[in-house]
Design an enzyme around this catalytic site. Structure first.
Site, PDB file in Angstrom:
ATOM      1  N   TYR A  55      33.997  -4.735 -40.081  1.00 38.82           N
ATOM      2  CA  TYR A  55      33.228  -5.777 -39.377  1.00 38.82           C
ATOM      3  C   TYR A  55      33.443  -5.663 -37.882  1.00 38.82           C
ATOM      4  O   TYR A  55      32.488  -5.638 -37.087  1.00 38.82           O
ATOM      5  CB  TYR A  55      33.676  -7.146 -39.894  1.00 38.82           C
ATOM      6  N   ASN A  87      19.953 -11.197 -36.221  1.00 38.06           N
ATOM      7  CA  ASN A  87      21.082 -12.086 -36.500  1.00 38.06           C
ATOM      8  C   ASN A  87      21.799 -11.724 -37.800  1.00 38.06           C
ATOM      9  O   ASN A  87      23.009 -11.920 -37.919  1.00 38.06           O
ATOM     10  CB  ASN A  87      20.537 -13.523 -36.551  1.00 38.06           C
ATOM     11  N   VAL A 113      17.646  -5.840 -43.841  1.00 31.76           N
ATOM     12  CA  VAL A 113      17.658  -5.237 -42.505  1.00 31.76           C
ATOM     13  C   VAL A 113      18.184  -3.802 -42.510  1.00 31.76           C
ATOM     14  O   VAL A 113      17.913  -3.039 -41.585  1.00 31.76           O
ATOM     15  CB  VAL A 113      18.460  -6.083 -41.493  1.00 31.76           C
ATOM     16  N   SER A 120      30.010 -10.334 -32.031  1.00 33.37           N
ATOM     17  CA  SER A 120      31.026 -11.335 -32.372  1.00 33.37           C
ATOM     18  C   SER A 120      32.147 -11.283 -31.339  1.00 33.37           C
ATOM     19  O   SER A 120      32.310 -10.269 -30.651  1.00 33.37           O
ATOM     20  CB  SER A 120      31.602 -11.041 -33.756  1.00 33.37           C
ATOM     21  N   ALA A 122      34.543  -3.152 -36.099  1.00 33.18           N
ATOM     22  CA  ALA A 122      33.974  -1.916 -35.551  1.00 33.18           C
ATOM     23  C   ALA A 122      32.463  -2.034 -35.437  1.00 33.18           C
ATOM     24  O   ALA A 122      31.859  -1.608 -34.441  1.00 33.18           O
ATOM     25  CB  ALA A 122      34.334  -0.739 -36.452  1.00 33.18           C
ATOM     26  N   SER A 123      31.832  -2.659 -36.446  1.00 43.18           N
ATOM     27  CA  SER A 123      30.371  -2.756 -36.415  1.00 43.18           C
ATOM     28  C   SER A 123      29.920  -3.620 -35.242  1.00 43.18           C
ATOM     29  O   SER A 123      28.936  -3.326 -34.574  1.00 43.18           O
ATOM     30  CB  SER A 123      29.854  -3.327 -37.737  1.00 43.18           C
ATOM     31  N   LYS A 124      30.653  -4.707 -34.973  1.00 43.95           N
ATOM     32  CA  LYS A 124      30.249  -5.597 -33.891  1.00 43.95           C
ATOM     33  C   LYS A 124      30.470  -4.929 -32.537  1.00 43.95           C
ATOM     34  O   LYS A 124      29.706  -5.133 -31.592  1.00 43.95           O
ATOM     35  CB  LYS A 124      31.009  -6.925 -33.982  1.00 43.95           C
TER      36      LYS A 124
HETATM   37  N1  LIG Z   1      30.053 -17.398 -38.702  1.00 39.63           N
HETATM   38  C1  LIG Z   1      30.831 -16.928 -37.760  1.00 39.63           C
HETATM   39  O1  LIG Z   1      31.927 -17.395 -37.554  1.00 39.63           O
HETATM   40  C2  LIG Z   1      30.386 -15.764 -36.952  1.00 39.63           C
HETATM   41  C3  LIG Z   1      31.119 -15.376 -35.881  1.00 39.63           C
HETATM   42  C4  LIG Z   1      30.719 -14.301 -35.123  1.00 39.63           C
HETATM   43  C5  LIG Z   1      29.553 -13.630 -35.461  1.00 39.63           C
HETATM   44  N2  LIG Z   1      28.817 -14.013 -36.504  1.00 39.63           N
HETATM   45  C6  LIG Z   1      27.624 -13.267 -36.803  1.00 39.63           C
HETATM   46  O2  LIG Z   1      26.489 -14.113 -36.789  1.00 39.63           O
HETATM   47  C7  LIG Z   1      25.536 -13.625 -37.681  1.00 39.63           C
HETATM   48  C8  LIG Z   1      25.104 -14.741 -38.588  1.00 39.63           C
HETATM   49  O3  LIG Z   1      26.201 -15.324 -39.110  1.00 39.63           O
HETATM   50  P1  LIG Z   1      26.108 -16.590 -40.069  1.00 39.63           P
HETATM   51  O4  LIG Z   1      27.409 -17.259 -39.946  1.00 39.63           O
HETATM   52  O5  LIG Z   1      24.906 -17.342 -39.811  1.00 39.63           O
HETATM   53  O6  LIG Z   1      26.012 -15.900 -41.503  1.00 39.63           O
HETATM   54  P2  LIG Z   1      25.514 -16.462 -42.903  1.00 39.63           P
HETATM   55  O7  LIG Z   1      26.247 -15.727 -43.949  1.00 39.63           O
HETATM   56  O8  LIG Z   1      25.561 -17.940 -42.897  1.00 39.63           O
HETATM   57  O9  LIG Z   1      23.990 -16.032 -42.909  1.00 39.63           O
HETATM   58  C9  LIG Z   1      23.653 -14.711 -42.931  1.00 39.63           C
HETATM   59  C10 LIG Z   1      22.238 -14.591 -43.447  1.00 39.63           C
HETATM   60  O10 LIG Z   1      21.889 -13.229 -43.423  1.00 39.63           O
HETATM   61  C11 LIG Z   1      21.294 -12.880 -44.635  1.00 39.63           C
HETATM   62  N3  LIG Z   1      21.522 -11.467 -44.907  1.00 39.63           N
HETATM   63  C12 LIG Z   1      22.658 -10.891 -45.366  1.00 39.63           C
HETATM   64  N4  LIG Z   1      22.474  -9.562 -45.502  1.00 39.63           N
HETATM   65  C13 LIG Z   1      21.212  -9.318 -45.170  1.00 39.63           C
HETATM   66  C14 LIG Z   1      20.413  -8.145 -45.109  1.00 39.63           C
HETATM   67  N5  LIG Z   1      20.906  -6.951 -45.460  1.00 39.63           N
HETATM   68  N6  LIG Z   1      19.154  -8.255 -44.714  1.00 39.63           N
HETATM   69  C15 LIG Z   1      18.647  -9.457 -44.372  1.00 39.63           C
HETATM   70  N7  LIG Z   1      19.341 -10.589 -44.390  1.00 39.63           N
HETATM   71  C16 LIG Z   1      20.601 -10.533 -44.786  1.00 39.63           C
HETATM   72  C17 LIG Z   1      21.897 -13.767 -45.651  1.00 39.63           C
HETATM   73  O11 LIG Z   1      21.019 -13.931 -46.766  1.00 39.63           O
HETATM   74  C18 LIG Z   1      22.085 -15.046 -44.902  1.00 39.63           C
HETATM   75  O12 LIG Z   1      20.958 -15.886 -45.018  1.00 39.63           O
HETATM   76  C19 LIG Z   1      26.165 -12.461 -38.401  1.00 39.63           C
HETATM   77  O13 LIG Z   1      25.718 -11.257 -37.812  1.00 39.63           O
HETATM   78  C20 LIG Z   1      27.617 -12.637 -38.152  1.00 39.63           C
HETATM   79  O14 LIG Z   1      28.295 -11.423 -38.150  1.00 39.63           O
HETATM   80  C21 LIG Z   1      29.219 -15.078 -37.282  1.00 39.63           C
END
Ligand SMILES: NC(=O)c1ccc[n+]([C@@H]2O[C@H](COP(=O)([O-])OP(=O)(O)OC[C@H]3O[C@@H](n4cnc5c(N)ncnc54)[C@H](O)[C@@H]3O)[C@@H](O)[C@H]2O)c1
Length: 628
Positions: A513, A436, A410, A499, A515-517
């Site tokens: 992280y 996502n 991405v 987030s 700051a990015s969110k």
């Molecule tokens: N898990 C949590 O507690 C939580 C909380 C708040 C926000 N989030 C956000 O939700 C989103 C998804 O989280 P998750 O827990 O499912 O994460 P995860 O690590 O389980 O899955 C992330 C997926 O993104 C893919 N990915 C990583 N870098 C990539 C890139 N440069 N291009 C394309 N794909 C890429 C990975 O291969 C993976 O399949 C993220 O943006 C995360 O910041 C997660």
């Protein structure tokens, strides 16, 4: 196509070319009064069939020659320009013939002429030859609404010398050089009544009493009455106008005819009533019996009118019923449309969604749920193996779902563009973009210890990645084809994952992280405003702490986990499926009035000051990927 010229002689008193010669001869033997008036002129002869101009395909400005003598090899007749075409006598006047002046032009029967197409090179040697059309065909008339006139195309069916290829060759109409041809300046116009061009097709209003008013007299009057307003459209051939008038049941002539029939019928019935009374006087005087007859007739007419009025009422009732039915149909279709607008994703079999980071966690659960709801899912992930596994799982759970796997980083504009383009090319549209993918780096810490490369990496994926996703999704959504009957509309829904940490501070820092969110929240809000009137909705999804690899890899000790758990009002970490449910809601039309929001699905953490005590009574929902 060059402009078809008005057939300058399309108006003529003589309509004999419309009839077959048999009809014509019969008419000439026994003409009716109108025919007698119009045709009784010595110099008019019945034109032989072969000379009748059926299609008005030669017009002033064309070049023609007389048919050369077949048996004389040296016969090479001169080419002349057509001055005018006389449809009355089926003659063509040629410019510059006889005395070499226009006034003394020579005439030649139409059937004796060949039309010059041009100097064409028939062979590869490049030499050009004059080619003449020996047989001319034409397409049907077509009305050009923009130019408000009839147009048609003529073509050569046979040529001399023959063309090397068999296809019909189109012959362009001569270009109009001079101001439109005016009959009054030309002696050789096809009628001696030079006012012919001043005729109009406005309905003719008869002056004074009209004794016999029928189609013939109507057409006759059209050609003889000089006081008609001038709105003549020169390009409409007379035949067409007359044909349409003759077939029009509502023409003035037809109406007049019906009215006169009715009057005559009433008069006849009156006479019958009077005759009946007179047949049996019963001691009355003749005039009294007559008066009685008229009286009874009047009563009968009144009854007849009453019955007729009643029938009209009945007919109007039927009409009203029909209108009601039409209205009902409209109401129903409007209701159907409304239902389509209120549609859930479940009904929208044709929606196409791209999910980034679809290989794991929220992305995986969302892919499964979107597919289950009927959407076409494009799984974009940097980890192709994970995305393939997700696609395989979808195929197992929902065999009918359409999916496509795309390896996408991405943070690379090129990759995102390619993914969106491929989606649109394969599925024709893009309705939902779920940005996502995101990372939380283990070395992401506080302001002092975080390395610049960690900061850049996080920003590139979490912020720039969302930006690229938004950019190409917006471009595609603008072009979405619409079809209400299938529930397809322009625009779409973009969901950017932020987030809860962007909304509240934590003493366990991940500076880049967080700051990015925060940047995702601000960017989404702004874009939502920019595109609010294009049918594109943008929302941020703010998940709370979830039991996904992203967080659980990070919270790898019980102490770390407990340190967070105490702040969660629900007493448990969230499940990815709970975020997927929210994403489906934001992607569907159920959320049609939600845009620019920070949609929190965080178990209440961002509203909490003090957490409750005790264990949660409800078990968390099961993830789709975990279910057997
Ligand atoms: N898990 C949590 O507690 C939580 C909380 C708040 C926000 N989030 C956000 O939700 C989103 C998804 O989280 P998750 O827990 O499912 O994460 P995860 O690590 O389980 O899955 C992330 C997926 O993104 C893919 N990915 C990583 N870098 C990539 C890139 N440069 N291009 C394309 N794909 C890429 C990975 O291969 C993976 O399949 C993220 O943006 C995360 O910041 C997660």
């Amino acid at each position: 196509m060059s402009i078809p010229p008005p057939t300058t002689s399309s108006i003529t008193r003589d309509l004999r070319h419309l009839f077959s010669s048999v009809t014509l001869r019969r008419a000439m033997l026994n003409p009716n009064p109108w025919q007698r008036r119009v045709w009784k002129q010595d110099h008019i002869k019945v034109v032989p069939d072969k000379d009748r101009i059926m299609k008005w395909n030669i017009v002033p400005g064309d070049f023609v020659r007389q048919i050369p003598d077949r048996f004389n090899q040296n016969d090479n007749p001169e080419r002349y320009e057509v001055l005018s075409v006389d449809k009355w006598q089926n003659k063509v006047y040629l410019k510059g013939t006889r005395y070499k002046t226009e006034a003394k032009a020579k005439w030649v029967p139409y059937s004796k002429l060949q039309l010059w197409i041009g100097n064409l090179s028939l062979h590869e040697d490049g030499e050009t030859t004059s080619v003449y059309a020996t047989r001319i065909g034409s397409t049907n008339l077509k009305y050009n609404y923009r130019k408000k006139r009839f147009e048609w195309v003529r073509y050569a069916e046979a040529t001399s010398p023959p063309m090397p290829f068999a296809e019909k060759r189109r012959i362009p109409w001569p270009k109009e050089k001079q101001p439109p041809y005016r009959a009054k300046q030309n002696k050789y116009y096809d009628t001696e009544a030079d006012n012919a061009l001043d005729k109009t097709w406005l309905p003719f209003v008869p002056q004074g009493k009209v004794s016999t008013f029928n189609e013939e007299s109507y057409i006759g009057d059209l050609f003889t009455n000089k006081d008609l307003p001038s709105q003549w459209q020169a390009s409409i051939p007379m035949e067409h106008i007359i044909a349409s008038e003759l077939t029009n049941p509502h023409s003035r002539a037809r109406r007049q005819e019906r009215w006169q029939e009715r009057l005559a019928m009433l008069e006849r019935s009156k006479q019958e009533y009077v005759k009946l009374e007179l047949a049996d006087l019963k001691g009355r005087r003749r005039q009294d019996a007559k008066a009685d007859g008229v009286f009874r007739w009047k009563i009968a007419v009144r009854k007849y009118k009453a019955r007729r009025n009643w029938q009209r009422w009945v007919r109007r009732g039927a009409k009203a019923k029909m209108e009601m039915r039409i209205k009902r149909r409209h109401r129903r279709s409007a209701r159907k449309l409304r239902r389509l607008r209120m549609m859930k994703l479940k009904d929208a079999k044709n929606q196409v969604a791209i999910i980034t980071g679809a290989g794991s966690g929220i992305g995986l659960e969302s892919s499964l749920l979107f597919a289950q709801e009927g959407a076409t899912v494009v799984l974009a992930d940097i980890n192709l193996g994970a995305a393939d596994a997700a696609a395989a799982l979808i195929a197992k759970r929902t065999p009918n779902a359409k999916t496509m796997v795309f390896k996408t980083d991405v943070s690379s504009e090129k990759d995102i563009k390619a993914a969106v383009d491929a989606t649109v090319e394969r599925f024709g549209r893009l309705d939902i973009m779920f940005n996502n993918a995101g990372i939380m780096h283990p070395q992401d810490d506080n302001a002092v210890t975080t390395e610049e490369n960690i900061w850049d990496l996080t920003m590139n994926i979490n912020v720039k990645g969302v930006w690229w996703g938004c950019k190409y999704a917006i471009l595609a959504m603008r072009k979405n084809p619409t079809d209400e009957s299938l529930g397809l509309r322009t625009g779409g829904s973009i969901i950017n994952v932020a987030s809860f940490v962007a909304l509240m501070g934590a003493a366990t820092p991940q500076l880049a992280y967080t700051a990015s969110k925060g940047a995702v929240l601000a960017m989404t809000r702004e874009l939502a405003m920019v595109h609010a009137r294009e049918g594109i909705r943008l929302n941020s999804l703010c998940p709370g702490p979830l039991k996904t690899p992203l967080l659980m890899d990070f919270l790898n000790t019980p102490e770390k986990r407990d340190r967070r758990m105490v702040h969660i009002p629900m007493g448990r970490f969230g499940e990815a499926i709970e975020q997927a449910q929210a994403a489906v809601f934001l992607g569907s039309d159920e959320s049609s009035y939600i845009t620019g929001t920070d949609f929190k699905v965080d178990g209440g953490i961002s509203s909490c000051y003090v957490t409750p005590l005790g264990e949660p009574v409800l078990a968390p929902p099961k993830n789709l990927s975990a279910a057997t």
